[in-house]
Write an enzyme that holds these catalytic residues in place. Structure first.
Site, mmCIF file in Angstrom:
data_model
loop_
_atom_site.group_PDB
_atom_site.id
_atom_site.type_symbol
_atom_site.label_atom_id
_atom_site.label_comp_id
_atom_site.label_asym_id
_atom_site.label_seq_id
_atom_site.Cartn_x
_atom_site.Cartn_y
_atom_site.Cartn_z
ATOM 1 N N THR A 156 0.770 -1.224 -0.178
ATOM 2 C CA THR A 156 -0.393 0.027 -0.054
ATOM 3 C C THR A 156 1.220 1.027 0.031
ATOM 4 O O THR A 156 0.110 2.259 -0.255
ATOM 5 C CB THR A 156 -0.414 -0.254 1.600
ATOM 6 N N ASP B 161 1.138 -6.462 -4.677
ATOM 7 C CA ASP B 161 0.303 -6.854 -2.910
ATOM 8 C C ASP B 161 1.242 -7.713 -2.649
ATOM 9 O O ASP B 161 0.917 -9.273 -2.894
ATOM 10 C CB ASP B 161 -0.689 -6.744 -3.890
ATOM 11 N N SER C 259 -0.164 -10.237 -0.549
ATOM 12 C CA SER C 259 -0.617 -10.856 -0.338
ATOM 13 C C SER C 259 0.139 -11.750 -1.592
ATOM 14 O O SER C 259 -0.340 -13.679 -2.182
ATOM 15 C CB SER C 259 -2.260 -11.144 -0.558
ATOM 16 N N ASP D 136 0.056 -7.073 4.604
ATOM 17 C CA ASP D 136 -0.482 -8.561 4.703
ATOM 18 C C ASP D 136 -0.072 -9.747 5.135
ATOM 19 O O ASP D 136 0.135 -10.153 5.830
ATOM 20 C CB ASP D 136 -1.700 -8.999 3.206
#
Ligand code: ASN
Length: 536
Positions: free
Chosen positions: A30, A103, A105, A136
């Site tokens: 992020t 990201d 994940s 994450d």
């Protein structure tokens, strides 16, 4: 080296301040995301777009390029530096961006290997490393990297943010700036996670909030450091140091592909557990159990039988608690039965640490089943709480503090210095015996910034050097003249001392090499050196 003479924003010469060097490894998350029709996605150009325009990351001094290595190739990076920190230095940094940015994940053992190898190939060029990463899977990555990196002598700090750096209200600046300053100032040779003003041991962390800025916790281990208005308060007694005379190494491609994780719940069917344990090529299972390590035995012990059978097939099963705090143990009958069936007690391991530790051990060559289960039950990187052993503090030494006007700490260090100089190994060991006071003494320095290791290097005492290194003395600390213990050892021409320090990962910085007339090794682009004070 001569400290770097910079120029202020108006072109005025600045007071001479030293620079430390930090490599930022940008993996995504992020922190670097912007809105797109598909939702938030990572965007490239972080140095230019996010850091250069912010005065806290850019003191507007003349641009400087620095060398780094990427996939074995030498590359040139643009760098920026922070304004002077509270520790009277600038932190100069460049960014290596991964492609594609992720990201978090989507990170896996391949991404962890890329991060670890990037640290490895740039190890001699920087004082510390900051890994920017999504939140994450941040606790998994911090845990994985801690196991993959052996005999780490420099800080590797993972961070990210809950909101993008481009958002009006974000935690990104605080998290990144705090990480940069710590990595550029303190020799904390661990894989750490920095978030919300707190530095954690990476393999003790877990993500506890999907949206709060206080997103991480380390439920069974106190923070390594806290940032307050007064500065960075490091809990030095907790900081681990390499205690082997060995170079920094990386284990690639840990094996998380053959490890599963299953959360026990009331009414779980043995067949369900059995089918997980029969996934082809499965080598390990992390079993998240109730409370202190309990699981239902199943009607007629059928669930226990499933577990026992799997252990007999060579699957490593590790018991960790579903509770955030506390540890598993054979206190209750169900836990004892699991232990008898061959399940390893993971004590207070987080699931993240258990999974990545098992993946790491499975990737290490030539470890037998019993080697792996034995190591799973013990701390290898501070990831689980070891039984505490009693420690005591050594008295203040032989010098009378009132007579020589030394503080008690200085008097003790002076006594240690004399013992080192006289080659009194036994006295040195005795003085370093107390856990807390011993750690303190190892990083303490005299008026010239010399640590005990510098003194031992000058005294050409290999036995004492070995003792100090195996107790966690840092080979990377520099004295006030910017000299490492290795530089001093080379001056005494004591081969054994030089070899010991080199084997422990010591290296000469570029200016030391020039002064000592040493030949240039493979990695030639070390920055000009600057003192890294041992008390920090
Ligand atoms: N999904 C994001 C990631 O982990 C979440 C974040 O970074 N805050 O990459």
């Amino acid at each position: 080296m001569a400290p770097v003479l910079g120029h202020g924003p108006n072109g005025d010469p600045e007071t001479q301040l030293v620079e430390s060097r930090v490599l930022i490894i940008m993996t995504g998350g992020t922190i670097c995301m912007q809105h797109s029709p598909d939702g938030l996605v990572p965007v490239t150009g972080f140095l230019k777009e996010a850091m250069a325009p912010r005065p806290s990351f850019n003191d507007a001094s003349a641009p400087v390029q620095m060398h780094a290595y990427k996939n074995g190739e030498k590359i040139i990076l643009d760098s920026l530096r922070t304004p002077p920190t509270a520790y009277s230095r600038h932190v100069r940094y460049g960014i290596l961006e991964f492609s594609p940015l992720l990201d978090s994940s989507s990170i896996s053992s391949i991404g962890w290997t890329e991060i670890a190898l990037t640290v490895k190939e740039n190890y001699h060029l920087f004082d510390g490393f900051v890994v920017l990463h999504g939140t994450d899977s941040l606790a998994y990555s911090a845990s994985a990297l801690s196991f993959m990196m052996t005999d780490l002598g420099k800080p590797v700090i993972l961070t990210g943010s809950q909101a993008s750096i481009f958002a009006l209200q974000s935690d990104a600046v605080d998290n990144l700036l705090g990480s940069l300053i710590i990595a550029g100032t303190f020799v904390i040779p661990e894989v750490c996670l920095f978030f919300h003003h707190t530095l954690f041991r990476g393999n003790r962390t877990t993500k506890v909030s999907a949206s709060a800025f206080e997103a991480f916790d380390s439920p069974n281990c106190a923070p390594l450091a806290k940032v307050t208005s007064l500065g960075v308060d490091v809990n030095w007694t907790l900081v681990r140091r390499p205690t082997r005379i060995a170079e920094f190494q990386v284990t690639k491609y840990i094996d998380t592909a053959h490890v599963a994780c299953l959360r026990i719940f009331p009414g779980i069917k043995p067949e369900m557990l059995d089918s997980v344990l029969r996934v082809p090529d499965l080598r390990g299972l992390i079993l998240e159990t109730f409370g202190m390590g309990n699981a239902p035995g199943g009607v007629d012990g059928s669930l226990t039988r499933v577990i026992k059978d799997a252990v007999e097939r060579g699957i490593v099963i590790v018991n960790v608690s579903q509770c955030t705090n506390g540890f598993v143990s054979p206190l209750y009958a169900p836990g004892t039965i699991l232990g008898r069936a061959g399940v390893v007690f993971g004590h207070d391991l987080t699931t993240e640490a258990a999974l990545t530790k098992l993946g790491y051990l499975l990737a290490v060559q030539n470890l037998s089943y019993s080697d792996i289960t034995a190591q799973m039950a013990h701390s290898i990187r501070g990831e689980m709480t070891e039984m505490t052993t009693p420690s005591f503090s050594h008295p203040d030494g032989t010098l009378d503090p009132t007579l020589v006007k030394l503080t008690p700490a200085e008097a003790t260090f002076a006594a240690l210095g004399y013992a080192v100089q006289r080659g009194e190994l036994r006295n040195v060991c005795e003085m370093l015996e107390g856990k807390e006071s011993g750690h303190q003494l190892l990083k303490q320095a005299d008026y010239a910034g010399n640590t005990a290791l510098h003194l031992a290097a000058m005294s050409a005492s290999p036995d004492i050097i070995k003792e100090l290194l195996t107790r966690g003395a840092s080979v990377h600390t520099r004295n006030s003249a910017n000299n490492t213990p290795l530089f001093l050892a080379r001056r005494t021409a004591n081969r054994e001392c030089v070899e010991l320090l080199e084997n422990a990962g010591g290296h000469l910085w570029v200016d030391e090499r020039a002064r000592s007339g040493a030949s240039t090794p493979k990695l030639v682009d070390e920055p000009p050196s600057r003192p890294m004070s041992p008390g920090q």
